[in-house]
Every structure is written in C-alpha cells, then in structure tokens.
Design an enzyme around this catalytic site. Structure first.
Site, mmCIF file in Angstrom:
data_model
loop_
_atom_site.group_PDB
_atom_site.id
_atom_site.type_symbol
_atom_site.label_atom_id
_atom_site.label_comp_id
_atom_site.label_asym_id
_atom_site.label_seq_id
_atom_site.Cartn_x
_atom_site.Cartn_y
_atom_site.Cartn_z
ATOM 1 N N GLY A 1 132.275 84.988 102.528
ATOM 2 C CA GLY A 1 131.119 85.865 102.669
ATOM 3 C C GLY A 1 129.937 85.011 103.066
ATOM 4 O O GLY A 1 130.095 83.965 103.687
ATOM 5 N N ASN B 1 132.515 77.643 112.955
ATOM 6 C CA ASN B 1 132.570 78.681 111.915
ATOM 7 C C ASN B 1 133.790 79.588 112.082
ATOM 8 O O ASN B 1 134.374 80.036 111.101
ATOM 9 C CB ASN B 1 131.274 79.491 111.891
ATOM 10 C CG ASN B 1 130.187 78.775 111.086
ATOM 11 O OD1 ASN B 1 130.442 77.719 110.507
ATOM 12 N ND2 ASN B 1 129.004 79.333 111.038
ATOM 13 N N PHE C 1 139.079 74.119 102.696
ATOM 14 C CA PHE C 1 139.026 75.475 103.262
ATOM 15 C C PHE C 1 140.389 76.136 103.291
ATOM 16 O O PHE C 1 140.675 76.978 104.135
ATOM 17 C CB PHE C 1 138.360 75.477 104.649
ATOM 18 C CG PHE C 1 136.875 75.649 104.514
ATOM 19 C CD1 PHE C 1 136.105 74.640 103.986
ATOM 20 C CD2 PHE C 1 136.267 76.846 104.855
ATOM 21 C CE1 PHE C 1 134.746 74.825 103.787
ATOM 22 C CE2 PHE C 1 134.908 77.033 104.666
ATOM 23 C CZ PHE C 1 134.154 76.017 104.136
ATOM 24 N N LYS D 1 129.232 82.199 96.878
ATOM 25 C CA LYS D 1 129.933 80.976 96.506
ATOM 26 C C LYS D 1 129.111 80.282 95.427
ATOM 27 O O LYS D 1 127.940 80.642 95.223
ATOM 28 C CB LYS D 1 130.137 80.069 97.720
ATOM 29 C CG LYS D 1 128.865 79.453 98.276
ATOM 30 C CD LYS D 1 129.226 78.476 99.367
ATOM 31 C CE LYS D 1 128.054 77.630 99.771
ATOM 32 N NZ LYS D 1 128.386 76.668 100.816
ATOM 33 N N CYS E 1 126.574 83.525 107.061
ATOM 34 C CA CYS E 1 127.010 82.908 108.319
ATOM 35 C C CYS E 1 128.393 83.344 108.792
ATOM 36 O O CYS E 1 128.512 84.021 109.812
ATOM 37 C CB CYS E 1 126.971 81.391 108.197
ATOM 38 S SG CYS E 1 125.317 80.758 107.964
ATOM 39 N N LEU F 1 124.673 73.021 108.227
ATOM 40 C CA LEU F 1 124.534 72.838 106.778
ATOM 41 C C LEU F 1 125.214 73.938 105.977
ATOM 42 O O LEU F 1 125.273 75.095 106.368
ATOM 43 C CB LEU F 1 123.069 72.702 106.374
ATOM 44 C CG LEU F 1 122.072 73.838 106.587
ATOM 45 C CD1 LEU F 1 122.177 74.876 105.495
ATOM 46 C CD2 LEU F 1 120.674 73.256 106.600
ATOM 47 N N ARG F 2 125.774 73.498 104.856
ATOM 48 C CA ARG F 2 126.404 74.441 103.921
ATOM 49 C C ARG F 2 125.422 74.728 102.801
ATOM 50 O O ARG F 2 124.760 73.821 102.308
ATOM 51 C CB ARG F 2 127.645 73.816 103.286
ATOM 52 C CG ARG F 2 128.739 73.449 104.249
ATOM 53 C CD ARG F 2 129.670 72.435 103.601
ATOM 54 N NE ARG F 2 128.972 71.189 103.278
ATOM 55 C CZ ARG F 2 129.465 70.229 102.481
ATOM 56 N NH1 ARG F 2 130.629 70.386 101.900
ATOM 57 N NH2 ARG F 2 128.782 69.127 102.262
#
Ligand code: UDX
Length: 457
Positions: free
Chosen positions: A261, A212, A253, A327, A264, A154-155
């Site tokens: 940052g 990641n 991305f 973010k 994660c 999850l974001r």
C-alpha cells in the site's frame, strides 16, 4: 549551492532538510502556510526516524529557511527542486500533474537568473520534455533555464537515511552543464562512492516507475505463491527463504502477507499502465494489472479468513486490530491495507478497536467510525479475534500468554506473517496466517516437525 525545494511533503521536507545538512543554502517552499510555519519553527510535519533531529540541526546552521512565495524562490535559487505530489487522478488511473503544472506556472515567470529546474516527483515518461516546453513559454526573454529529472527512491521509515546515503543517483539531463550542476549538488554522496547514472530525462523518469513496478511485482508474486501454498498445504515463508538464497532472486520484498500500500507503489503501477497505453505499448505492462489484482485480493482474503475465524459472520463480533499504517515506522495511512481490512470488517457489522504506535491520528481522520485506543492490551480486551495487520516491532514483543488472559477464546490472524506462531500457539492461541499451514490441519508428526523446525526459525 543556493537551492529551493518546492513542495514540502514527504519527499520535499526530507530533501530540503538533508540538502541543508550536507552544506547547501536551502529555501523550502509550499503553498500550505501552516506547514511552512511549523517547519520554520522546527517541527517535523510527520513521523520519520531522524527527521526531527536533522531539521533542528539544519535550522540551527542558518542554511535552511522556508517560504510560501514562489517569487522569493525564483529570486533565490540556482537550482529548483520540484517535489510536489503526483497522486492518482480521481477520474482515472493516470497521474495527476496539476500540482507540478501549478509550480511551473507560478515559478517560471519570475525567473531572472540562469538556473536548473530539477523534478524529483514520480512522473509519466515524457514529463520533463513537457515541463521544459512550458517553462520556455513562460520565462522572461533572455533567461537561461534548463529542466532535468532526478527521481527519488526514498522509502518511508528510512527517508533521511535513503536521502543522505542513497543506493544510486539517477540524473536525467539534456546537457553536460545540467549534469555538472547535479554532480555539484550531490558531491558528498559521489565522494562516498554512491553510483551516479547520468542519462536522458525519459530514461530517468522510467527508472523510477520501473523500479516500483518491479518491487510491486515481487510482492504480488510471493502473495500469489501464498495462495498456492494455502491450496497445497505448503508454507510460503519457507518457500520465500529457499527462493531468497538464490542471489538472482534475493529474499527482500518477498514477504507474503496483506500486500503493498502507501502513497507510491499502488498509484505508480496504475499511472505506468495509463502512460503505457498512451504510448501504444499497453500490452508490455499488462501484467501489472494482475499485480494490482493479486494485491487487492490479499485484502479480501484476509477479511474472508477473519470472518471464517469468528464463525462466518462479523455481526456483533469484537475485533481487535493491531496496525493502521501501510507499513511499520511510518504514520502514513495512504492506501493502507490494514485500514482497508479494518474498514471492511467494520462495514460487515463488527465492533473494531484499533491500536497503532504512530498512525492513530491519521487513521482517525479517514475512518472516524472505528474505536481507537492507545495500547495493545486495551485493543485486545475481550476481543473475539485479533488481526495483526502492520508488522510493528512492538507487536513482535507482545507476551501472548499475558495477552490471552483477557480473551475468552484467544484467536489471532497474522496477516503479515511476522509473529512467532509456535510461541503464540503454545500460549493457547489459535493462529492463522496467509500461505502457512495450520498445524492442527496436518497429521500430528508433520505438525510437530513444523512447529519446531519452521516456526522457530
Ligand atoms: C516505495 C519504494 O520502495 C521506494 O523506493 C519509492 O521511492 C517509494 O515507494 P514506500 O512506499 O516507502 O517506498 O514503501 P516500501 O517499503 O517499498 O513498502 C511498500 C509496501 O509493500 C508496504 O505496504 C509494505 O508493507 C509492502 N511489502 C513490502 C510487502 O507486502 N512485502 C514485502 O516483502 C515488502
């Protein structure tokens, strides 16, 4: 199913709430009594779109409760999800598995019914096997307990959406029975066609860190290109658009700027390098050192450009900072590039006034020496320079002409390449960004073409 979700941080709180929302009986567990009390009373512990509503609905359904007791958890669950944090160790780049071990040690001796322990936290390859051995040593004789790993992707900012509608589910299991349990847990998602990858635990653990690492590499790649663009007088945003049209590459991305940052990406790539070293394959992921270094460099470059924009010295300069979180759509300031830049500028003698739509309280707790205000206009009043460091949509809606009125010489550094530079320039601002040419530095004709063609896109 009757399940427990142990650890109600970012991952666990969202998982617990969403599992109840899809029909399971859920017991959320945490050692933090204040957090458990707040959750039980229906208060979401952090800002996350959709979480508050889903929590209220889940509590109303009677399928969600909270406790601080691992014994109660052991008595309740057929499935135990472990969602505790695995931060970077203070003394090394490796993952700190202290919280995970504490949960296993606290839970296993109380297990008296057959159950499946499912780890969701991001962990080094080999952790499932280690946890399974620990569980075997601790459970009462005759209790049938298995361990599986089911990483979470999850974001932040999309956590509820990503949990209810994931793009894939990965199950690291050691038996068909464990696989069946996980398929039952996620039955609504499987019916909706979410891809389900059943594999061994080590592969499942690696999927998460590899994903990641790939994302971090993609961001650092485009940031390296931004550095080259700056040297060559080229435009990294157009470069990224052009690269992104290639389906094999893709545009997501690939936004250059201040870099990654959060809780994660930075710690996961460092833990991956540490684990690869233990496995004797450090050369295979040596490129991640460079990915990390490029990322750190973006923060330094931003500070350098900002210093240049205020005449080479921050002493006694007034700097407005827009953005504190790592973010947008999150109140998380962990390893936030925005805060790192704000802190560096302050350290060099600037008076820093910061505004963020959701992150002020968290930012204040780690950087109390800055001045915090509650709107953009107040932050920018009489500033020598405005730093745009987190790309909240609110900042894209700023009217640059109106904002310019309170500044004697309006200057902005858009470190997220997210503002309409042509619009800001036409309102009298000096605008700089990372990896994008400044029209003034170019021959007139080229500058005009850039302004109309590129910045209006
Ligand atoms: C990440 C992964 O995306 C998620 O799958 C995993 O489960 C946890 O880690 P998150 O930490 O919420 O999620 O943030 P993400 O949206 O991935 O962004 C990470 C950082 O990269 C942010 O600081 C963001 O600003 C930065 N970023 C992202 C860029 O600098 N450029 C981009 O193009 C994209």
């Amino acid at each position: 199913m009757r399940m427990t979700v142990i650890g109600t941080g970012y991952l666990g709180a969202v998982h617990a709430v969403c599992m109840a929302d899809i029909g399971h009986d859920v017991l959320g567990v945490d050692i933090d009594a204040t957090k458990i009390e707040a959750l039980g009373a229906g208060t979401a512990p952090f800002y996350e779109p959709g979480l508050q509503e889903t929590l209220t609905r889940a509590l109303g359904s009677g399928r969600l409760r909270f406790t601080t007791s691992l014994q109660e958890a052991a008595e309740f669950g057929e499935v135990h999800f472990i969602c505790v944090g695995t931060p970077q160790r203070p003394d090394s780049p490796a993952a700190d598995l202290r919280h995970l071990d504490a949960v296993v040690d606290g839970l296993a001796p109380h297990l008296r019914r057959p159950c499946l322990i499912v780890g969701k936290s991001t962990v080094p390859a080999g952790t499932t096997a280690r946890v399974a051995a620990r569980v075997t040593a601790l459970v009462p004789e005759g209790t049938d307990v298995e361990v599986a790993w089911n990483p979470e992707f999850l974001r932040e900012g999309f956590a509820v959406e990503d949990t209810l509608r994931p793009d894939r589910l990965v199950a690291g299991v050691s038996s068909p029975r464990a696989d069946t349990v996980l398929r039952t847990v996620y039955a609504p998602m499987l019916r909706a066609g979410v891809p389900y990858i059943s594999t061994d635990p080590a592969t499942a653990e690696l999927v998460k860190v590899a994903a990641n690492s790939f994302l971090a590499t993609k961001i650092s790649f485009i940031n390296a290109m931004a550095e080259v663009c700056d040297a060559a007088g080229a435009d990294v945003a157009t470069l990224a658009d052009a690269l992104g049209h290639d389906n094999r590459i893709g545009r997501r991305f690939l936004s250059a700027g201040l870099g990654f940052g959060g809780g994660c990406l930075p710690k996961d790539i460092r833990a991956f390098m540490a684990r690869a070293g233990e496995l004797g394959v450090d050369d295979s992921v040596a490129f991640l050192r460079e990915v990390d270094e490029i990322n750190r460099r973006q923060r330094r470059r931003t500070v350098d450009i900002a210093r240049d924009m205020v005449g080479g010295d921050f002493a006694d300069r007034r700097i407005a900072v827009l953005g504190a979180t790592f973010k947008p759509n999150s109140d998380d300031v962990r390893d936030s590039p925005a805060l790192a830049v704000a802190a560096a500028v302050h350290r060099e003698g600037a008076a820093v006034r910061l505004y963020d739509p959701e992150g002020i309280e968290n930012a204040r707790s780690v950087l109390p020496q800055l001045e915090y205000v509650h709107d953009v206009a107040k932050a920018c009043e009489e500033a020598d320079l405005v730093l745009h460091l987190t790309e909240w949509s609110e900042f894209r809606r700023i009217d640059p002409a109106a904002l310019a009125e309170s500044l004697s010489s309006p200057r902005i550094l858009d470190a997220r390449n997210a503002l309409d530079a042509a619009l800001w320039r036409s309102a009298g601002w000096t605008v700089r960004a990372l990896g994008r040419p400044t029209p003034a530095a170019l021959p007139n004709q080229q500058a005009a073409a850039l302004t109309t063609a590129v910045y209006s896109s």
